[in-house]
Enzyme design. Structure first.
Site, PDB file in Angstrom:
ATOM      1  N   GLU A   1      10.049   0.453  10.452  1.00 25.79           N
ATOM      2  CA  GLU A   1      11.087   1.458  10.254  1.00 25.79           C
ATOM      3  C   GLU A   1      10.415   2.785  10.532  1.00 25.79           C
ATOM      4  O   GLU A   1       9.617   3.258   9.725  1.00 25.79           O
ATOM      5  CB  GLU A   1      11.664   1.345   8.839  1.00 25.79           C
ATOM      6  CG  GLU A   1      13.051   1.909   8.721  1.00 25.79           C
ATOM      7  CD  GLU A   1      13.038   3.382   8.416  1.00 25.79           C
ATOM      8  OE1 GLU A   1      13.015   4.158   9.385  1.00 25.79           O
ATOM      9  OE2 GLU A   1      13.017   3.746   7.242  1.00 25.79           O
TER      10      GLU A   1
ATOM     11  N   CYS B   1      13.411  10.265   7.603  1.00 27.12           N
ATOM     12  CA  CYS B   1      13.336   9.771   8.988  1.00 27.12           C
ATOM     13  C   CYS B   1      14.692   9.789   9.662  1.00 27.12           C
ATOM     14  O   CYS B   1      14.787   9.923  10.868  1.00 27.12           O
ATOM     15  CB  CYS B   1      12.757   8.364   9.008  1.00 27.12           C
ATOM     16  SG  CYS B   1      13.491   7.302   7.769  1.00 27.12           S
TER      17      CYS B   1
ATOM     18  N   GLU C   1       9.913  14.669  16.034  1.00 27.27           N
ATOM     19  CA  GLU C   1      10.311  14.635  14.635  1.00 27.27           C
ATOM     20  C   GLU C   1       9.495  15.675  13.860  1.00 27.27           C
ATOM     21  O   GLU C   1       8.265  15.621  13.849  1.00 27.27           O
ATOM     22  CB  GLU C   1      10.059  13.234  14.083  1.00 27.27           C
ATOM     23  CG  GLU C   1      10.544  13.061  12.660  1.00 27.27           C
ATOM     24  CD  GLU C   1      10.434  11.614  12.196  1.00 27.27           C
ATOM     25  OE1 GLU C   1       9.426  10.959  12.504  1.00 27.27           O
ATOM     26  OE2 GLU C   1      11.366  11.156  11.503  1.00 27.27           O
TER      27      GLU C   1
ATOM     28  N   LYS D   1       0.838  -1.197   0.000  1.00 27.54           N
ATOM     29  CA  LYS D   1       0.000   0.000   0.000  1.00 27.54           C
ATOM     30  C   LYS D   1       0.877   1.252   0.000  1.00 27.54           C
ATOM     31  O   LYS D   1       1.501   1.574   0.994  1.00 27.54           O
ATOM     32  CB  LYS D   1      -0.928   0.055   1.212  1.00 27.54           C
ATOM     33  CG  LYS D   1      -1.956   1.188   1.049  1.00 27.54           C
ATOM     34  CD  LYS D   1      -2.628   1.609   2.333  1.00 27.54           C
ATOM     35  CE  LYS D   1      -1.871   2.653   3.101  1.00 27.54           C
ATOM     36  NZ  LYS D   1      -1.780   3.970   2.448  1.00 27.54           N
TER      37      LYS D   1
END
Lengths: 280, 498
Positions: free
Chosen positions: B277, B311, B408, B203
């Site tokens: 991840e 990331c 983040e 997806k």
């Protein structure tokens, strides 16, 4: 009149010391004839939390120790264990094992320690890589310990299961807090005494006795625990451990039995990859 | 990007390094290549493009122009079921039993098809996601092809990957990927899964589905058996349905830590294997003895690569006090020279923010930084009027407790702190629940080993940053995830050992 024997008080093993449970609780263990063997500490959530603090403190130094030293210390545990084989045999027999199976269990525990002692300075070579990247860099990957691991030791065996659960975890430089078999708790505390005289830094291995059912929610949800190893087949317990692991992306190892296998070391190792340019 | 800026240095006049502020001095140099993009894309299930069972579609928008690029079918639960069923059938009947050597040849074939149409894919990636063409052309798409090429060769060599053990595939893998490196993440997921003999339902993210749909076309052209790869664009509900599907044996997810935790919770009590991840807040350490000019390039590459939608971005900068003033001065000067604008212009350093939603999140966190007392500085580029953009931004006077240091941001925003001792730097670097990546700059070799060893993170760049390679394992410690992607270690999540 014959001499009156001196009995042993079985306590916990936390941070290299032998405290009683802070809760003051106990549970009795009897031999097959119904004679009281010991009032074993009913370890509490607070005991577990204290043990995690000790394990965290000890982990940095333990993982910084050279692989050769960790290997020798694991071998030293085996030496000490062999020396106390008689005592452990007696404890296992008093808990209902046959002399033959008790003997076998103690020898298996010794041999498992020797097995993992040998791995301490080898797994890194077997499971590391130098990676041929398509740019001008030197690039390598190697295993590093995950950190503090909570272990639910196998219930059926008092010693070989306990040792087989702890050895691969500390072999890789992790520290651990281990809940011993509830009904076969005596050899665990004796094993603590062996650890205490084997040059294993205090706090690297912490041993609790008590109830799995009571401690499971706490041991599986502590935010300063990086991994959980569970030996058993209780589907509900496994579900709780795995669901709670999501709180801090904790690593989980679920096993039926202990096994001499280097991949058991790798369950609680992280792979670190390092890059550096090549040039002048 | 580091290499790119080196190339650029050669071009610029040696006397004044600042004459291309705001992009001045560069004539526009748009990438021009014919692309084949349909007006609408269906779901790719069992080797065919089909409409979603709900009939729903969503628009994939160019974030630099806000134009609709294509209408894409939106997968619902029924489509997930269909795709998993197709994948299971393909696993049982074709892909699982196929010899590794033959599987490998299909993947080699796919790698070649990607190489042949690399430029077209790069252009579409930049249009759909907003990233500069230089990055999609020189980093993303070449790495996609390299990834398939690398894992293709593993397909018939798995017996050599796990000492003392044999490996067998798991079955059907459900994979959910993010929008920051759309096709590259698809390759990271597909290549090892397929090489090991699994079939896949993938997806893509809802803002960047187009290159994945183009990849589906290549999968048809490569004649990979139907059902081996199924690609179903959609939103979070489709991702959740895929993760929770009882006939999925393996879940692989790249995205936020928040969603990662939900996934780990969702698979609890099942036999599903999973790899995650997740987010990061990488510490980037500059020591007094670092090569400063190179380090400044590394900092820029660390936080402004892909608009900071990375990331593993070097979003927390720690500079040793002796060089802090110099580093920040040079960094600001360098930031002024970054070209922000048209992603399809070959001069562009910083493209468009991926979506209006992400732009809002960046603004929110930058506001929190100002409110909490950090000192904001932004470079002076003019931003295009249409589309989603954000200026290269840095904060000084930040504290460990600030949200811009802890959370983040996933944008071109750098939080700077200083330190005195190595010990202090390591303590501060590790003071985060994340552990994905880190960076170290020093000319002293022994210090590199000391510091790279002490940082609790899965990938450490020493005297470089943001480098990737299919042979190099990538993944996090702590709350940055579980498992590795890339390299030999990247095979393990897709096999069962016996």
């Amino acid at each position: 009149m014959s001499r009156v024997a001196v009995r042993k008080t079985y306590k916990l093993y936390i941070g290299g010391k032998f405290p009683r449970t802070e809760s003051g609780r106990y549970y009795p263990l009897y031999d097959p004839e119904g004679k009281l063997l010991a009032n074993v500490c009913q370890g509490s959530r607070k005991d577990f939390r204290n043990a995690v603090v000790a394990a965290r403190k000890a982990q940095v130094g333990w993982s910084a120790a050279t692989a050769y030293l960790r290997s020798q210390i694991l071998y030293r545990i085996a030496e000490m264990l062999e020396g106390r084989a008689g005592q452990l045999r007696d404890e296992l027999v008093s808990l209902g094992s046959t002399p033959r199976s008790a003997e076998k269990e103690v020898m298996t525990a010794v041999d498992t320690l020797v097995y993992f002692a040998g791995w301490a300075d080898k797994y890194s070579q077997v499971f590391s890589t130098v990676n041929p990247v398509a740019s001008s860099h030197f690039n390598f990957s190697m295993p590093e310990p995950t950190g503090v691991i909570a272990i639910f030791a196998p219930q059926e065996t008092g010693l070989s299961g306990l040792v087989g659960a702890i050895a691969p975890v500390i072999c890789g430089g992790n520290s651990c807090v281990t809940l011993a078999s509830e009904t076969r708790a005596l050899p665990a505390i004796t094993f603590g005494e062996i650890l205490n005289s084997s040059d294993v830094p205090g706090g690297v291995v912490n041993l609790l006795t008590g109830s799995v059912e009571e401690l499971l929610p706490h041991m599986s949800s502590h935010m300063d625990v990086n991994g959980v190893a569970y030996y058993g087949e209780d589907a509900q317990a496994i579900q709780v451990i795995q669901a709670n692991a999501a709180l801090n992306i904790r690593r989980v190892g679920i096993y039926d039995t202990v096994k001499e296998d280097p991949y058991r070391i790798m369950t609680f190792m992280e792979t670190k990859t390092t890059w550096h340019p090549v040039g002048v | 990007m580091l290499q790119e800026s080196k190339t650029k240095k050669k071009k610029k006049p040696p006397t004044d390094p600042h004459d291309f502020v705001h992009g001045a001095g560069f004539a526009p140099a748009p990438e021009s290549i014919a692309i084949r993009l349909n007006k609408a894309y269906g779901l790719f299930i069992n080797g065919r493009f089909v409409k979603a069972s709900t009939g729903k579609t969503f628009d994939s928008v160019n974030p630099a122009t806000e134009e609709v690029l294509a209408k894409v079918s939106q997968a619902g639960k029924a489509d997930v079921n269909k795709a998993v069923k197709a994948a299971r059938k393909a696993y049982d009947e074709v892909w699982g039993p196929m010899p590794g050597r033959e599987r490998g040849k299909y993947l080699f074939r796919l790698a070649r098809l990607i190489q042949e149409r690399a430029r077209e894919f790069a252009v579409i990636e930049s249009m759909d996601g907003g990233k500069p063409i230089r990055e999609s052309r020189d980093v993303d798409i070449p790495l996609v092809a390299a990834h398939f090429f690398y894992y293709a060769g593993w397909a018939d060599k798995l017996d050599y990957a796990f000492p003392g053990r044999k490996a067998r595939p798991l079955g059907v893998a459900g994979q959910v990927i993010p929008w920051n490196f759309p096709l590259l993440m698809a390759a990271w997921k597909l290549a090892p899964a397929l090489a090991c003999g699994n079939t896949v339902v993938l997806k893509p993210a809802e803002t960047t589905p187009l290159t994945a749909m183009k990849l589906a076309e290549l999968i048809q052209e490569a004649e990979i058996p139907e059902g081996v790869v199924n690609i179903i664009p959609g939103y979070g509900d489709a991702g959740a349905a895929l993760v929770e599907h009882p006939d999925v044996d393996k879940v692989a997810f790249t995205g936020s830590t928040e969603v990662g935790k939900r996934i780990q919770g969702a698979v609890a009590g099942t036999k599903k294997k999973f790899t995650l991840e997740l987010g990061g807040k990488a510490a980037h350490l500059i020591f007094n003895d670092a090569p400063i000019d190179q380090a400044v390039e590394g900092i820029v590459n660390g936080i402004f690569f892909n608009q900071g939608h990375v990331c593993c971005a070097g979003s927390r900068l720690f500079v040793q006090e002796g060089v802090a003033a110099e580093v920040i001065r040079k960094l600001k000067r360098r930031m002024e020279t970054l070209v922000v604008g048209d992603p399809l212009d070959k001069n562009t350093d910083i493209g468009a923010i991926n979506s209006a939603e992400q732009l809002e999140r960046i603004k929110l966190l930058v506001n929190s930084g100002e409110q909490e007392g950090a000192c904001l500085w932004q470079s002076g580029q003019r931003l295009p009027k249409k589309g989603y953009w954000y200026k290269p931004t840095l904060f000084t006077d930040t504290a460990q407790s600030h949200r811009i240091v802890q959370e983040e941001i996933f944008g071109p925003v750098l939080a700077i702190q200083t330190f005195r001792t190595v010990k202090e730097a390591i303590t501060k670097a590790n003071n985060t629940p994340y552990g994905l990546s880190g960076g170290v700059w020093t000319d002293k070799g022994s210090k590199i080993f000391k510091v790279t060893h002490a940082i609790r993170a899965g990938v450490i760049w020493a005297n470089t940053f943001n480098k990737f390679d299919p042979t190099s394992p990538f993944g996090g410690y702590k709350e940055s995830g579980v498992g590795r992607e890339g390299g030999l270690q990247g095979l393990a999540p897709y096999v069962e050992l016996y």
